[in-house]
Design a protein around this motif. Structure first.
Motif, short mmCIF file in Angstrom:
data_model
loop_
_atom_site.label_atom_id
_atom_site.label_comp_id
_atom_site.label_asym_id
_atom_site.label_seq_id
_atom_site.Cartn_x
_atom_site.Cartn_y
_atom_site.Cartn_z
N LYS A 1 65.28 7.66 7.84
CA LYS A 1 64.26 6.84 8.35
C LYS A 1 63.04 7.10 8.05
O LYS A 1 62.51 8.40 8.22
N LEU A 2 62.04 6.46 7.77
CA LEU A 2 60.66 6.85 7.50
C LEU A 2 59.55 5.63 7.75
O LEU A 2 59.94 4.35 7.38
N GLY A 3 58.74 5.89 8.84
CA GLY A 3 57.87 4.83 9.19
C GLY A 3 58.58 3.74 9.92
O GLY A 3 57.95 2.79 9.59
N GLY A 4 59.41 4.17 10.46
CA GLY A 4 59.99 3.04 11.28
C GLY A 4 61.01 2.13 10.57
O GLY A 4 61.67 1.44 11.29
N ARG A 5 61.45 2.63 9.40
CA ARG A 5 62.22 1.78 8.68
C ARG A 5 63.45 2.48 8.26
O ARG A 5 63.24 3.78 7.62
N ALA A 6 64.61 1.94 8.27
CA ALA A 6 65.67 2.67 8.01
C ALA A 6 66.07 2.71 6.42
O ALA A 6 65.80 1.52 6.04
#
Length: 142
Positions: A102-107
């Motif tokens: 997960k990065l910046g709220g995106r899976a």
């Protein structure tokens, strides 16, 4: 120097790092991973822990990139699922896996079939096919 705290191994084995992938990360004189699957799991753990020296040491020199970058700030590795470990012969194997992050709220999901070769008793990551079943042909990275 103090001993770092022990915790669950990131590879998802259910063991502590010190009894799983940690010993493989221990440097030049460390015990080599006994199978391609063990190497793949230890490389996933090294990605989680930003152990770039281990990633370089276990990447085959013929395909190893010149530079490996640390994880992006805020990247969280969420888990690893090994789908299949296929031994092709005594010195070649493939491992199919899914790694979630997960990065910046995106899976994100990385699905790959990785190829490994054993040379002088040590397994090395060679390359992989992203999003392909075993035997696929789209190039990628573990």
């Amino acid at each position: 120097m103090t001993t770092p705290p022990d915790f669950a191994c990131p590879c998802g084995s259910g063991h502590l790092l010190s009894a799983c992938c940690g010993p493989f990360h221990a440097g030049q004189d460390a015990e080599p991973a006994p199978t391609a699957e063990a190497l793949m799991r230890s490389r996933y753990s090294a990605y989680v822990l930003d152990r770039l020296d281990y990633l370089r040491a276990t990447w085959h020199p013929g395909t190893r990139p010149a530079v490996l970058e640390p994880n992006e700030p805020g990247l969280r590795w969420l888990g690893l699922t090994v789908r299949h470990h296929k031994v092709l012969d005594a010195d070649h194997a493939e491992v199919s896996f899914v790694a979630r992050s997960k990065l910046g709220g995106r899976a994100h999901r990385l699905e790959e079939v990785s190829r490994f070769v054993r040379e002088d008793g040590r397994w090395f990551y060679v390359d992989g096919d992203i999003g392909a079943p075993i035997g696929g042909s789209v190039s990628g990275r573990p």
